[in-house]
Design a protein around this motif. Structure first.
Motif, short mmCIF file in Angstrom:
data_model
loop_
_atom_site.label_atom_id
_atom_site.label_comp_id
_atom_site.label_asym_id
_atom_site.label_seq_id
_atom_site.Cartn_x
_atom_site.Cartn_y
_atom_site.Cartn_z
N LYS A 1 0.82 -1.22 0.00
CA LYS A 1 0.00 0.00 0.00
C LYS A 1 0.85 1.26 0.00
O LYS A 1 0.46 2.28 -0.58
CB LYS A 1 -0.93 0.00 1.21
N HIS A 2 2.01 1.21 0.63
CA HIS A 2 2.87 2.39 0.72
C HIS A 2 4.20 2.13 0.04
O HIS A 2 5.27 2.38 0.61
CB HIS A 2 3.08 2.76 2.19
N PHE A 3 4.14 1.64 -1.19
CA PHE A 3 5.35 1.20 -1.88
C PHE A 3 6.41 2.30 -2.05
O PHE A 3 7.61 2.01 -1.89
CB PHE A 3 5.02 0.60 -3.24
N PRO A 4 6.05 3.54 -2.37
CA PRO A 4 7.10 4.57 -2.48
C PRO A 4 7.91 4.71 -1.19
O PRO A 4 9.15 4.80 -1.22
CB PRO A 4 6.31 5.85 -2.79
N TYR A 5 7.22 4.72 -0.04
CA TYR A 5 7.92 4.76 1.24
C TYR A 5 8.72 3.49 1.45
O TYR A 5 9.84 3.51 1.98
CB TYR A 5 6.93 4.95 2.39
N THR A 6 8.15 2.35 1.04
CA THR A 6 8.84 1.07 1.17
C THR A 6 10.17 1.11 0.45
O THR A 6 11.20 0.69 1.00
CB THR A 6 7.98 -0.07 0.59
N PHE A 7 10.17 1.60 -0.78
CA PHE A 7 11.40 1.65 -1.57
C PHE A 7 12.45 2.52 -0.89
O PHE A 7 13.63 2.14 -0.80
CB PHE A 7 11.11 2.18 -2.97
N LEU A 8 12.05 3.68 -0.39
CA LEU A 8 12.99 4.59 0.27
C LEU A 8 13.55 3.98 1.55
O LEU A 8 14.74 4.14 1.85
CB LEU A 8 12.29 5.92 0.58
N MET A 9 12.71 3.26 2.30
CA MET A 9 13.17 2.65 3.54
C MET A 9 14.12 1.49 3.27
O MET A 9 15.13 1.33 3.96
CB MET A 9 11.97 2.21 4.39
N VAL A 10 13.81 0.67 2.28
CA VAL A 10 14.70 -0.43 1.92
C VAL A 10 16.04 0.13 1.45
O VAL A 10 17.11 -0.40 1.81
CB VAL A 10 14.06 -1.32 0.84
N LEU A 11 15.99 1.19 0.64
CA LEU A 11 17.23 1.81 0.16
C LEU A 11 18.06 2.33 1.33
O LEU A 11 19.29 2.16 1.35
CB LEU A 11 16.88 2.96 -0.79
N VAL B 1 11.42 8.88 9.51
CA VAL B 1 10.71 9.99 8.86
C VAL B 1 9.59 9.44 7.97
O VAL B 1 8.48 9.97 7.94
CB VAL B 1 11.68 10.86 8.04
N PHE B 2 9.88 8.35 7.26
CA PHE B 2 8.89 7.73 6.39
C PHE B 2 7.98 6.79 7.17
O PHE B 2 6.76 6.79 6.98
CB PHE B 2 9.59 6.95 5.26
N MET B 3 8.58 6.00 8.07
CA MET B 3 7.81 5.00 8.80
C MET B 3 6.73 5.64 9.68
O MET B 3 5.60 5.15 9.74
CB MET B 3 8.74 4.14 9.65
N LEU C 1 2.76 4.78 10.06
CA LEU C 1 2.17 4.26 11.30
C LEU C 1 1.09 5.16 11.86
O LEU C 1 0.09 4.67 12.41
CB LEU C 1 3.27 4.05 12.35
N ILE C 2 1.26 6.46 11.73
CA ILE C 2 0.27 7.37 12.31
C ILE C 2 -1.09 7.23 11.63
O ILE C 2 -2.13 7.52 12.23
CB ILE C 2 0.77 8.84 12.22
N ARG C 3 -1.09 6.77 10.39
CA ARG C 3 -2.36 6.58 9.66
C ARG C 3 -3.17 5.43 10.24
O ARG C 3 -4.39 5.38 10.05
CB ARG C 3 -2.08 6.31 8.18
N TYR C 4 -2.52 4.52 10.93
CA TYR C 4 -3.19 3.34 11.47
C TYR C 4 -3.28 3.38 13.00
O TYR C 4 -3.59 2.38 13.63
CB TYR C 4 -2.46 2.07 11.01
N THR C 5 -2.97 4.55 13.55
CA THR C 5 -3.07 4.74 14.99
C THR C 5 -4.49 5.18 15.34
O THR C 5 -5.00 6.13 14.75
CB THR C 5 -2.08 5.81 15.47
N PRO C 6 -5.16 4.49 16.25
CA PRO C 6 -6.53 4.88 16.64
C PRO C 6 -6.56 6.33 17.12
O PRO C 6 -5.61 6.82 17.73
CB PRO C 6 -6.87 3.90 17.78
N GLU C 7 -7.69 7.00 16.85
CA GLU C 7 -7.83 8.40 17.23
C GLU C 7 -7.63 8.59 18.74
O GLU C 7 -7.11 9.61 19.17
CB GLU C 7 -9.21 8.91 16.82
N THR C 8 -8.06 7.60 19.51
CA THR C 8 -7.95 7.73 20.97
C THR C 8 -6.51 7.70 21.46
O THR C 8 -6.22 8.07 22.59
CB THR C 8 -8.73 6.59 21.66
N GLU C 9 -5.58 7.24 20.59
CA GLU C 9 -4.18 7.12 20.98
C GLU C 9 -3.30 8.18 20.33
O GLU C 9 -2.08 8.19 20.53
CB GLU C 9 -3.65 5.72 20.64
N LYS C 10 -3.89 9.05 19.53
CA LYS C 10 -3.10 10.04 18.81
C LYS C 10 -2.63 11.20 19.68
O LYS C 10 -2.06 12.16 19.18
CB LYS C 10 -3.87 10.56 17.60
N CYS C 11 -2.91 11.11 20.97
CA CYS C 11 -2.40 12.12 21.89
C CYS C 11 -1.08 11.67 22.51
O CYS C 11 -0.51 12.38 23.33
CB CYS C 11 -3.43 12.41 23.00
N GLY C 12 -0.61 10.49 22.12
CA GLY C 12 0.63 9.94 22.67
C GLY C 12 1.86 10.63 22.10
O GLY C 12 1.79 11.42 21.15
#
Length: 210
Positions: free
Chosen positions: A149-159, A188-190, A194-205
């Motif tokens: 789903k996030h292949f552009p970020y995947t490529f940069l992280m693998v690199l 920076v990429f990861m 991850l923040i996209r899949y963090t529940p709203e109730t936990e985004k204050c962490g």
């Protein structure tokens, strides 16, 4: 003198450099038993983001806390990865022994793509493990989905991982700084993923801070 005060920019910068050197050293030492490589890498990511990037907590305490918490879940993932590494090694040896040049190139290309997939899943698995309470196969399945789903970020992280590993291989002295420096760049990429899949109730962490 202002620049010698504890909270001056210069002293804070020196403190960050020392934290980077110390965390890289901790990671290296804890990787020496081999079976602890992925638990140490999970702790490396967690500590780099929390203690160094977000300035939350102390490096040593945060690292060993994450190491203890993730040791057994990470061990399961590492066993699967070790099996995969052995399998890929055998397959590459087989491909290199083929006499037909075109078929050898095709086989090596297929195995190379599979190796990229395995490395990509690993790039997500350890950060996900550091943040979520999930079973081994759930982490791998979720990581595989993120990879696609996030292949552009995947490529940069693998690199990033490949370049850092190559630099440490050819210049071993980089082992005492690049693990953390590379992880901070990697995060920076990861963290954007991850923040996209963090529940709203936990985004204050702390992990949701800019």
């Amino acid at each position: 003198m202002r620049f010698m005060e504890y909270d001056s920019p210069i002293m804070c910068g020196i403190g960050k450099v020392m934290d980077i050197l110390w965390l890289s050293t901790l990671w290296f030492l804890c990787c020496l038993p081999v079976v602890t490589i992925d638990a140490s890498t999970t702790a490396l990511y967690y500590t780099s983001v929390k203690a160094i990037r977000r300035n939350r907590g102390y490096v040593t305490k945060t690292f060993f806390h994450a190491l203890r918490m993730n040791f057994f879940p990470a061990l399961g993932i590492w066993i699967l990865y070790m099996a995969g590494i052995v399998l890929f090694y055998i397959n590459f040896v087989f491909a290199a022994a083929l006499k037909d040049d075109s078929f050898r190139f095709f086989t090596a290309a297929v195995y190379g793509c599979l190796a990229f997939v395995v490395l990509s899943v690993g790039c997500y698995a350890f950060p996900v493990l550091s943040r979520c309470s999930m079973k081994c196969f759930e982490i791998l399945r979720f990581s595989a989905g993120l990879m696609v789903k996030h292949f552009p970020y995947t490529f940069l992280m693998v690199l990033t991982v490949v370049l850092c590993a190559a630099a440490m291989w050819y210049v071993p002295l980089f082992t005492f700084c690049l693990p953390v420096v590379g992880t901070l760049f990697f995060s920076v990429f990861m963290e954007k993923v991850l923040i996209r899949y963090t529940p709203e109730t936990e985004k204050c962490g702390w992990y949701a801070e800019k």
